[in-house]
Design an enzyme around this catalytic site. Structure first.
Site, PDB file in Angstrom:
ATOM      1  N   ASN A 116     -86.312  -9.810 -63.987  1.00 30.51           N
ATOM      2  CA  ASN A 116     -87.144 -10.244 -65.110  1.00 30.51           C
ATOM      3  C   ASN A 116     -87.318  -9.186 -66.188  1.00 30.51           C
ATOM      4  O   ASN A 116     -87.532  -9.505 -67.362  1.00 30.51           O
ATOM      5  CB  ASN A 116     -88.528 -10.657 -64.605  1.00 30.51           C
ATOM      6  CG  ASN A 116     -88.514 -12.014 -63.941  1.00 30.51           C
ATOM      7  OD1 ASN A 116     -87.539 -12.747 -64.040  1.00 30.51           O
ATOM      8  ND2 ASN A 116     -89.598 -12.347 -63.259  1.00 30.51           N
ATOM      9  N   THR A 166     -49.365  -8.900 -60.363  1.00 27.56           N
ATOM     10  CA  THR A 166     -50.032 -10.192 -60.459  1.00 27.56           C
ATOM     11  C   THR A 166     -49.004 -11.237 -60.883  1.00 27.56           C
ATOM     12  O   THR A 166     -48.320 -11.065 -61.888  1.00 27.56           O
ATOM     13  CB  THR A 166     -51.165 -10.139 -61.493  1.00 27.56           C
ATOM     14  OG1 THR A 166     -52.058  -9.074 -61.149  1.00 27.56           O
ATOM     15  CG2 THR A 166     -51.930 -11.455 -61.516  1.00 27.56           C
ATOM     16  N   LYS A 168     -47.295 -14.168 -62.578  1.00 28.47           N
ATOM     17  CA  LYS A 168     -47.471 -14.839 -63.862  1.00 28.47           C
ATOM     18  C   LYS A 168     -46.460 -15.982 -64.001  1.00 28.47           C
ATOM     19  O   LYS A 168     -45.370 -15.894 -63.439  1.00 28.47           O
ATOM     20  CB  LYS A 168     -47.287 -13.836 -65.008  1.00 28.47           C
ATOM     21  CG  LYS A 168     -48.163 -12.600 -64.934  1.00 28.47           C
ATOM     22  CD  LYS A 168     -49.624 -12.903 -65.190  1.00 28.47           C
ATOM     23  CE  LYS A 168     -50.455 -11.616 -65.181  1.00 28.47           C
ATOM     24  NZ  LYS A 168     -51.871 -11.867 -65.487  1.00 28.47           N
ATOM     25  N   LYS A 170     -50.286 -17.068 -64.654  1.00 29.62           N
ATOM     26  CA  LYS A 170     -51.336 -17.091 -63.644  1.00 29.62           C
ATOM     27  C   LYS A 170     -51.698 -18.502 -63.204  1.00 29.62           C
ATOM     28  O   LYS A 170     -52.169 -18.711 -62.088  1.00 29.62           O
ATOM     29  CB  LYS A 170     -52.580 -16.360 -64.153  1.00 29.62           C
ATOM     30  CG  LYS A 170     -53.235 -16.997 -65.378  1.00 29.62           C
ATOM     31  CD  LYS A 170     -54.584 -16.352 -65.684  1.00 29.62           C
ATOM     32  CE  LYS A 170     -54.453 -14.951 -66.187  1.00 29.62           C
ATOM     33  NZ  LYS A 170     -55.783 -14.377 -66.552  1.00 29.62           N
ATOM     34  N   HIS A 287     -61.469  -8.318 -57.232  1.00 32.35           N
ATOM     35  CA  HIS A 287     -61.304  -8.493 -58.673  1.00 32.35           C
ATOM     36  C   HIS A 287     -62.683  -8.499 -59.327  1.00 32.35           C
ATOM     37  O   HIS A 287     -63.648  -9.008 -58.750  1.00 32.35           O
ATOM     38  CB  HIS A 287     -60.563  -9.792 -58.991  1.00 32.35           C
ATOM     39  CG  HIS A 287     -59.983  -9.816 -60.372  1.00 32.35           C
ATOM     40  ND1 HIS A 287     -60.768  -9.960 -61.506  1.00 32.35           N
ATOM     41  CD2 HIS A 287     -58.699  -9.696 -60.806  1.00 32.35           C
ATOM     42  CE1 HIS A 287     -59.983  -9.929 -62.570  1.00 32.35           C
ATOM     43  NE2 HIS A 287     -58.731  -9.767 -62.184  1.00 32.35           N
ATOM     44  N   ARG A 288     -62.765  -7.919 -60.526  1.00 29.48           N
ATOM     45  CA  ARG A 288     -64.061  -7.762 -61.191  1.00 29.48           C
ATOM     46  C   ARG A 288     -64.278  -8.781 -62.310  1.00 29.48           C
ATOM     47  O   ARG A 288     -65.029  -8.522 -63.262  1.00 29.48           O
ATOM     48  CB  ARG A 288     -64.187  -6.349 -61.750  1.00 29.48           C
ATOM     49  CG  ARG A 288     -63.086  -5.982 -62.751  1.00 29.48           C
ATOM     50  CD  ARG A 288     -63.274  -4.577 -63.294  1.00 29.48           C
ATOM     51  NE  ARG A 288     -62.258  -4.260 -64.290  1.00 29.48           N
ATOM     52  CZ  ARG A 288     -62.342  -3.233 -65.143  1.00 29.48           C
ATOM     53  NH1 ARG A 288     -63.388  -2.427 -65.109  1.00 29.48           N
ATOM     54  NH2 ARG A 288     -61.385  -3.005 -66.019  1.00 29.48           N
TER      55      ARG A 288
END
Length: 473
Positions: A116, A166, A168, A170, A287-288
């Protein structure tokens, strides 16, 4: 009429929560906020308000204050500092007694520190810059399920960074074509391939089909190369129950590693999955996705160094950290700071790298830093110089964009990495001699030569938005 036993009215936060003479305890959780107060609110009052609203305080005096020991439980603002180059904002340092937080619960810590209080009207903007987690708290957290050394042992890979890619595009590939791309990359020389963050279980490729075709590709590549291979199977799902179902199926297939989007999936789900990985001998890639929503604004949100710390506490064996040289946000000195936070057992305060506090991780293992996003073979010398060995370099477009295909792209990256490691071990200066090192290696690798020609003009020279404060460089 009941007798009056306390003084009612609106609280003066400074009177209760500002303590410049406070002696910090080893067991205190320390936090530093960048505070931009509303006009007319002085620094000490604003700092005290943040301490109050993120700990025991409310806006008015309540009689139940008499039923607890406020001196024991309250947060204390104990110092304010200028923010170099900013006339409006300041740093507020706050100490919290460890008893305010449930043991091992990042969810509970964040509910207080970034709850809060971030909507509090007394401040126009608020950013959590750093946190010192006391060893008392660190020891109650699970930490990485495996850690760097165990991962190297499981994958039988030593003396160099790991190479990944990675797949692709994706989104849009069928499971069979996806598996084909995985095989070609692993067969060409990579250690890992990876689902992208938003590959879950879409109509064009359901998760179970993807897992099966990928594991077939891994087994074939392992048989042909004699090397241990892996693919980050993304088990992120709409519910924890579905997440565990996917993780269990990956285990049944013999996968060495799975993947999770730890921010979008939620901290509770993530810590549960990390515990599952520890119990089941599974590596966990993190993964972020969504981090920049929280950390990119330099005045409001949560700095990525804090997100790095909580990931190490909750558990993960690999974390995306940015590249410095690629397409994604990442100041060099800041990146070096959070790489150390991810890997080292003890980190000292170093304002030149944005580290406001010492951080003791005790016996908690470290995790691999993952460099990914807009990198290619020309970046290899700088990446090795910046990250060292305990890292994963992931070339997505820098593998699959090779003019001769995926396997050639993987081979180019492997040759470039091994050439740079050899040069580093011989004492050469990678960032000064990088072009010469790669050019020499390309004489015996047509794949590397073609990659160097393809990406020789590709650079990402946009300035970083979230920089270290100028006086701290």
């Amino acid at each position: 009429m009941a007798s009056k036993t306390y003084t009612a009215g609106v609280k003066d936060y400074r009177e209760t929560y500002w303590e410049p003479d406070y002696k910090i305890k080893d067991s205190d959780l320390l936090a530093v906020f960048k505070v931009t107060p509303q006009p007319g609110v002085d620094r000490e009052e604003a700092a005290a308000a943040v301490a109050a609203e993120s700990s025991t305080g409310t806006w008015t005096t309540v009689w139940t204050d008499l039923l607890t020991d406020l001196e024991h439980y309250k947060g204390r603002a104990y110092k304010v500092e200028d923010v170099p180059g900013d006339d409006e904002a300041f740093y507020a340092f706050i100490a919290y007694p460890i008893d305010l937080f449930e043991e091992g619960s990042i969810v509970n810590v964040f509910t207080s520190l970034v709850g809060n209080v971030f909507g509090f009207k007394a401040v126009r903007a608020l950013r959590l810059e750093d946190v010192r987690f006391p060893l008392h708290f660190v020891m109650t957290c699970p930490g990485p399920p495996n850690g760097i050394q165990v991962e190297r042992d499981k994958m039988n890979k030593y003396g160099r960074p790991l190479l990944g890619c990675t797949i692709k595009p994706k989104l849009g590939l069928s499971a069979k074509n996806y598996g084909r791309a995985v095989y070609e990359c692993l067969r060409g020389g990579l250690d890992f391939t990876k689902d992208d963050e938003n590959v879950n279980s879409q109509p064009f490729m359901r998760w179970r089909d993807r897992f099966e075709f990928v594991m077939e590709a891994i087994q074939k590549a392992e048989e042909e190369t004699g090397e241990r291979k892996g693919h980050y199977l993304n088990v992120t799902a709409p519910t924890p129950e579905e997440m565990y179902k996917r993780a269990e199926f990956a285990k049944e297939l013999g996968a060495p590693i799975i993947m999770h989007d730890y921010i979008t999936a939620g901290f509770c789900a993530h810590q549960g999955l990390a515990n599952w990985c520890r119990d089941n001998g599974m590596l966990l890639h993190i993964h972020r996705a969504m981090h920049a929503v929280l950390d990119r604004n330099p005045n409001h949100g949560i700095h990525f160094r804090v997100l790095t710390k909580i990931l190490r506490l909750m558990g993960g064996d690999q974390l995306h950290t940015g590249t410095v040289v690629g397409k994604l946000e990442g100041d060099r000195q800041s990146t070096l700071g959070w790489i150390d936070l991810l890997r080292k057992p003890y980190i000292e305060e170093d304002r030149s790298r944005g580290l406001f506090f010492d951080q003791d991780w005790g016996a908690m293992p470290g995790a691999f830093a993952v460099a990914s996003g807009g990198i290619h073979v020309w970046h290899m010398p700088a990446l090795l110089s910046i990250f060292g060995d305990d890292a994963v370099f992931q070339f997505g477009g820098g593998t699959l964009g090779h003019p001769w295909g995926n396997a050639a792209g993987a081979a180019a990256n492997r040759v470039a990495l091994e050439a740079c490691v050899k040069a580093r071990n011989e004492g050469r200066e990678l960032e000064k001699e990088g072009k010469e090192i790669l050019t020499e290696a390309a004489k015996s690798s047509p794949e590397l030569k073609a990659a160097m020609e393809t990406w020789k003009e590709i650079k990402f020279e946009f300035d970083t938005v979230d920089k270290l404060d100028t006086a701290h460089r």
